[in-house]
Design a protein around this motif. Structure first.
Motif, PDB file in Angstrom:
ATOM      1  N   TYR A 107       0.964  -1.094   0.061  1.00  0.00           N
ATOM      2  CA  TYR A 107       0.040  -0.121  -0.022  1.00  0.00           C
ATOM      3  C   TYR A 107       0.735   1.355   0.036  1.00  0.00           C
ATOM      4  O   TYR A 107       0.540   2.150  -0.655  1.00  0.00           O
ATOM      5  CB  TYR A 107      -0.432   0.108   1.264  1.00  0.00           C
ATOM      6  N   ASP A 108       1.942   1.738   0.922  1.00  0.00           N
ATOM      7  CA  ASP A 108       3.130   2.277   1.352  1.00  0.00           C
ATOM      8  C   ASP A 108       3.657   2.656  -0.370  1.00  0.00           C
ATOM      9  O   ASP A 108       3.448   3.835  -1.166  1.00  0.00           O
ATOM     10  CB  ASP A 108       4.156   2.282   2.161  1.00  0.00           C
ATOM     11  N   ALA A 144      -6.969  -2.817  -7.239  1.00  0.00           N
ATOM     12  CA  ALA A 144      -7.847  -2.770  -6.225  1.00  0.00           C
ATOM     13  C   ALA A 144      -8.484  -0.420  -5.548  1.00  0.00           C
ATOM     14  O   ALA A 144      -9.925  -1.246  -5.441  1.00  0.00           O
ATOM     15  CB  ALA A 144      -7.630  -3.403  -4.995  1.00  0.00           C
ATOM     16  N   LEU A 145      -7.302  -0.091  -5.171  1.00  0.00           N
ATOM     17  CA  LEU A 145      -6.830   1.266  -4.613  1.00  0.00           C
ATOM     18  C   LEU A 145      -7.548   2.351  -5.642  1.00  0.00           C
ATOM     19  O   LEU A 145      -8.443   2.644  -5.183  1.00  0.00           O
ATOM     20  CB  LEU A 145      -5.366   1.500  -4.045  1.00  0.00           C
ATOM     21  N   ALA A 259      -6.309  -6.218   1.218  1.00  0.00           N
ATOM     22  CA  ALA A 259      -6.909  -5.404   2.168  1.00  0.00           C
ATOM     23  C   ALA A 259      -6.189  -4.909   3.145  1.00  0.00           C
ATOM     24  O   ALA A 259      -7.576  -3.623   4.058  1.00  0.00           O
ATOM     25  CB  ALA A 259      -8.453  -6.398   2.375  1.00  0.00           C
ATOM     26  N   ALA A 260      -5.666  -4.729   3.505  1.00  0.00           N
ATOM     27  CA  ALA A 260      -4.631  -4.595   4.690  1.00  0.00           C
ATOM     28  C   ALA A 260      -4.566  -2.900   4.098  1.00  0.00           C
ATOM     29  O   ALA A 260      -3.222  -2.600   4.548  1.00  0.00           O
ATOM     30  CB  ALA A 260      -3.538  -4.752   4.837  1.00  0.00           C
ATOM     31  N   ASN A 261      -5.707  -2.071   4.981  1.00  0.00           N
ATOM     32  CA  ASN A 261      -5.274  -0.330   4.350  1.00  0.00           C
ATOM     33  C   ASN A 261      -6.655   0.156   4.633  1.00  0.00           C
ATOM     34  O   ASN A 261      -8.160  -0.692   4.730  1.00  0.00           O
ATOM     35  CB  ASN A 261      -4.771  -0.363   2.454  1.00  0.00           C
ATOM     36  N   PRO A 262      -6.504   0.954   4.524  1.00  0.00           N
ATOM     37  CA  PRO A 262      -7.898   2.507   4.699  1.00  0.00           C
ATOM     38  C   PRO A 262      -8.868   2.360   4.153  1.00  0.00           C
ATOM     39  O   PRO A 262      -9.531   2.526   4.562  1.00  0.00           O
ATOM     40  CB  PRO A 262      -7.030   3.631   5.529  1.00  0.00           C
ATOM     41  N   ASP A 267     -11.418  -6.379   4.317  1.00  0.00           N
ATOM     42  CA  ASP A 267     -12.208  -6.542   4.022  1.00  0.00           C
ATOM     43  C   ASP A 267     -11.751  -7.401   2.164  1.00  0.00           C
ATOM     44  O   ASP A 267     -12.091  -6.940   1.155  1.00  0.00           O
ATOM     45  CB  ASP A 267     -13.390  -6.316   3.471  1.00  0.00           C
ATOM     46  N   ARG A 268     -11.227  -8.940   2.297  1.00  0.00           N
ATOM     47  CA  ARG A 268     -10.287  -9.052   0.815  1.00  0.00           C
ATOM     48  C   ARG A 268     -11.736  -9.391  -0.123  1.00  0.00           C
ATOM     49  O   ARG A 268     -11.293  -8.969  -0.801  1.00  0.00           O
ATOM     50  CB  ARG A 268      -9.560 -10.686   0.973  1.00  0.00           C
ATOM     51  N   LYS A 269     -12.594  -9.723   0.480  1.00  0.00           N
ATOM     52  CA  LYS A 269     -13.651 -10.071  -1.084  1.00  0.00           C
ATOM     53  C   LYS A 269     -13.991  -8.933  -0.745  1.00  0.00           C
ATOM     54  O   LYS A 269     -14.559  -8.670  -2.537  1.00  0.00           O
ATOM     55  CB  LYS A 269     -14.697 -10.726  -0.550  1.00  0.00           C
ATOM     56  N   ALA A 270     -14.313  -7.744  -0.322  1.00  0.00           N
ATOM     57  CA  ALA A 270     -14.411  -6.040  -1.142  1.00  0.00           C
ATOM     58  C   ALA A 270     -13.436  -5.900  -2.454  1.00  0.00           C
ATOM     59  O   ALA A 270     -13.394  -5.428  -3.074  1.00  0.00           O
ATOM     60  CB  ALA A 270     -14.788  -5.760  -0.336  1.00  0.00           C
ATOM     61  N   ALA A 271     -12.277  -6.614  -1.931  1.00  0.00           N
ATOM     62  CA  ALA A 271     -10.833  -5.654  -2.568  1.00  0.00           C
ATOM     63  C   ALA A 271     -10.818  -6.098  -3.933  1.00  0.00           C
ATOM     64  O   ALA A 271     -10.358  -5.421  -5.081  1.00  0.00           O
ATOM     65  CB  ALA A 271      -9.952  -5.519  -1.818  1.00  0.00           C
ATOM     66  N   LEU A 272     -10.876  -7.955  -3.832  1.00  0.00           N
ATOM     67  CA  LEU A 272     -11.056  -8.742  -4.967  1.00  0.00           C
ATOM     68  C   LEU A 272     -12.215  -8.416  -6.066  1.00  0.00           C
ATOM     69  O   LEU A 272     -11.638  -8.154  -7.628  1.00  0.00           O
ATOM     70  CB  LEU A 272     -10.806  -9.950  -4.526  1.00  0.00           C
TER      71      LEU A 272
END
Length: 339
Positions: A107-108, A144-145, A259-262, A267-272
């Protein structure tokens, strides 16, 4: 890094607040560009670097006869934080030097890359983001972002989420290095060469498949025995690189989670599901730490993705330009995504 450094530029990012809660002061993002940005700023390809590699190591997929054609596209290769070219343990001053360098996440990396593209070039739209291994992790994160800004994505021999088995493999690599007494808790005065050699020998058994060794393909590379191959390839693989840089990138790899971000808050399902980019995910059938089964589970949750397995004995190296037939599979997939 396996390739000699070619020319690059530096984005002076100033003070960057990281996910770990530490500010990286005077952060520097090294990058290289290939081709020309068009007037519409819509011919952009982002191609991040992999573990232990620099922008120069990505050039095997760039050329006028390749899908990543600099006569058509503006290809930007950002160097991952920690790789020794961008801000890293080895080149960051005290108090964040060496083992005190802060933890970096993908993410960074991606948020800094997005800022660089926007501030330096005015780039908002990405035609394609792609990458091998840790570069593929960043490609996933980009898609994803910034789902409305990324048109296409390809990941070759990489994952959106580091699997438990891969985490354990990396623990073995890490401990081969840090158990060398010369490592001195990261405050060495010279590189811990025995640890770097041990790290290389551990990696050698993972990056290529059992089938590759069974076929004795090291003979095609001019070696007369397995030990000859190990001695003359892997014992020196990480010489010239900094041990703390290597450990920083291992930490980034182990923490990789789309999904490990703000934005997605775990929520991995949502990110994918958010990845609307046309995506082709290219695992190798014999990759020991990025197996196709892991990618298949990810692709099943993505609305516009295809799993395309590279049928090769070259394991993880199928994604890294070591075998022409495997590179052709990747190049053809990138052509489809850019068509």
């Amino acid at each position: 890094m396996s390739a000699e450094l070619t020319p690059f530029e530096i984005f002076e990012a100033g003070d960057v607040a990281l996910q770990c809660g530490i500010t990286l002061k005077g952060a520097k993002l090294a990058y290289s560009t290939y081709g020309t940005l068009n007037a519409a700023r819509d011919n952009v390809i982002v191609y991040p670097t992999r573990y232990g590699g620099s922008h120069a190591d990505n050039e095997f997929l760039i050329g006028t006869d390749m899908a990543l054609d600099p006569s058509k596209y503006f290809i930007v290769v950002p160097n991952m934080l920690g790789n020794g070219v961008s801000s890293s343990p080895s080149n960051t001053p005290i108090p964040l030097h060496g083992p005190d360098f802060p933890t970096i996440t993908q993410y960074d990396n991606v948020m800094l890359q997005e800022r660089m593209l926007r501030e330096l070039f005015g780039i908002e739209q990405i035609r394609l983001v792609c990458g091998w291994s840790m570069g593929g992790q960043q490609a996933y994160a980009w898609a994803a972002l910034f789902p409305e800004r990324v048109a296409a994505m390809a990941c070759f021999c990489g994952q959106a989420i580091t699997a438990g088995h891969t985490y354990v493999f990396l623990e073995g690599v890490k401990h081969a290095l840090i158990t060398n007494p010369e490592w001195q808790q990261g405050r060495y005065t010279q590189q811990p060469w025995r640890g770097l050699t041990a790290k290389g020998r551990v990696w050698a058994g993972w990056v290529l498949s059992q089938e590759w060794f069974r076929a004795e393909l090291w003979r095609d590379m001019g070696f007369i025995s397995v030990e000859d191959y190990l001695k003359n390839t892997w014992d020196s693989m990480y010489y010239g690189l900094d041990a703390n840089d290597m450990l920083s990138m291992i930490r980034t790899w182990q923490l990789c989670d789309i999904a490990a971000n703000p934005v997605y808050n775990g929520d991995r399902k949502a990110a994918l599901a958010a990845i609307t980019a046309r995506s082709i995910i290219l695992p190798c059938r014999t990759d020991l730490y990025f197996p196709p089964e892991d990618n298949a589970a990810e692709v099943a949750q993505m609305p516009n993705a295809e799993l395309r397995v590279i049928d090769s004995v070259w394991g993880h190296y199928a994604g890294g330009g070591r075998n022409a037939a495997d590179t052709a599979v990747i190049d053809n997939a990138l052509r489809e995504l850019l068509a």
